[in-house]
Enzyme design. Sequence first.
Site, PDB file in Angstrom:
ATOM      1  N   PRO A   2      44.177  74.589   4.240  1.00 58.51           N
ATOM      2  CA  PRO A   2      43.560  75.489   4.998  1.00 58.51           C
ATOM      3  C   PRO A   2      42.437  76.547   3.967  1.00 58.51           C
ATOM      4  CG  PRO A   2      45.825  75.889   4.455  1.00 58.51           C
ATOM      5  CD  PRO A   2      45.192  74.945   3.674  1.00 58.51           C
ATOM      6  N   GLU A   3      41.150  76.424   4.785  1.00 56.73           N
ATOM      7  CA  GLU A   3      40.280  77.229   4.203  1.00 56.73           C
ATOM      8  C   GLU A   3      40.172  78.492   5.286  1.00 56.73           C
ATOM      9  OE1 GLU A   3      36.557  75.079   3.272  1.00 56.73           O
ATOM     10  OE2 GLU A   3      37.913  73.236   2.905  1.00 56.73           O
TER      11      GLU A   3
END
Length: 272
Positions: A2-3
């Site tokens: 996840p960014e």
Amino acid sequence: MPELPEVETIVRGLRSKLECNRFIEVEVYNENTIKNPKCIKEFKERIEGKKIREVKRRGKYILLILEDLAHVIIHLRMTGQLIYSEDQLNFSHLCLSAKLSKGYLYFNDIRKFGTISLLPKDDLAKEKGFWTLGVEPLEESFGIEYLKSKLDTGRPIKSLLLDQRVLAGLGNIYVDESLFLAGISPSKPAKTLSDEEISKLVSAIKFVLTKGIENKGTSFSDFVDSYGDKGTNQNFLQVYGRGGEKCKVCGNVLAKDKIAGRTTVFCLYCQK
DNA sequence: CTTTAGACCTGCTAGC
DNA sequence: TGCTAGCAGGTCTAAA
């Protein structure tokens, strides 16, 4: 995994479900997930019974701010998932589960890199990565002037953009995508960027992140939102994960290299 | 100051 | 079919 866009997607999904909800009982299945306080018993004592006042994102961190203003600081690292459900669910890599006054909150993490800290509001500096975060790339504080002020170094521009102390929330996918869109080589030394390139890069970063959020994140393999659903941004990627394939703009084969310790895909012809 | 390798973990895939 | 090496969205530490 996840960014910024993935974390933002999760936070938006959780907000209405968690705000004003309350932790009733917390079970920890993987003790290493809890960074702070070190003692699991103390963690449980300090979270159980507390109402969630606010759900926020900062960089790649998810923050649950409790009624006593203590912060639950969650980082999903590579494979962490934070799932809310009205009913009880089963997971194969469950690290923590919480029974709430309404529904359940689960932290599932295949690789177990993810972390959770619970800190009083005056003690947030203990979470160093969180405390030293740079500006939010989608806020107004991030612009040409700010980026320019950080470029006085010979480091490759990719390495700078991945540095969370400079920009909070960019990761390997969105950095590669931003540099492609801006037409800048990932290995270009930061101090050699022209004014025009700096301007293009700022716009590209904002564009790529905004689209990522609109598409509810990139689900390359593990990412799911707070309801367990996949995003669609993987269908719009220009370079990430496409090494050896054709550039969608010029048709030449995309290069794959190791830059800043990370696999990097870029176009030798479109990026200078 | 900077880069790099290794550490933390598990699962998937390409290649033999 | 089955085994193994290598790789994965991240960050932290130690060492060069």
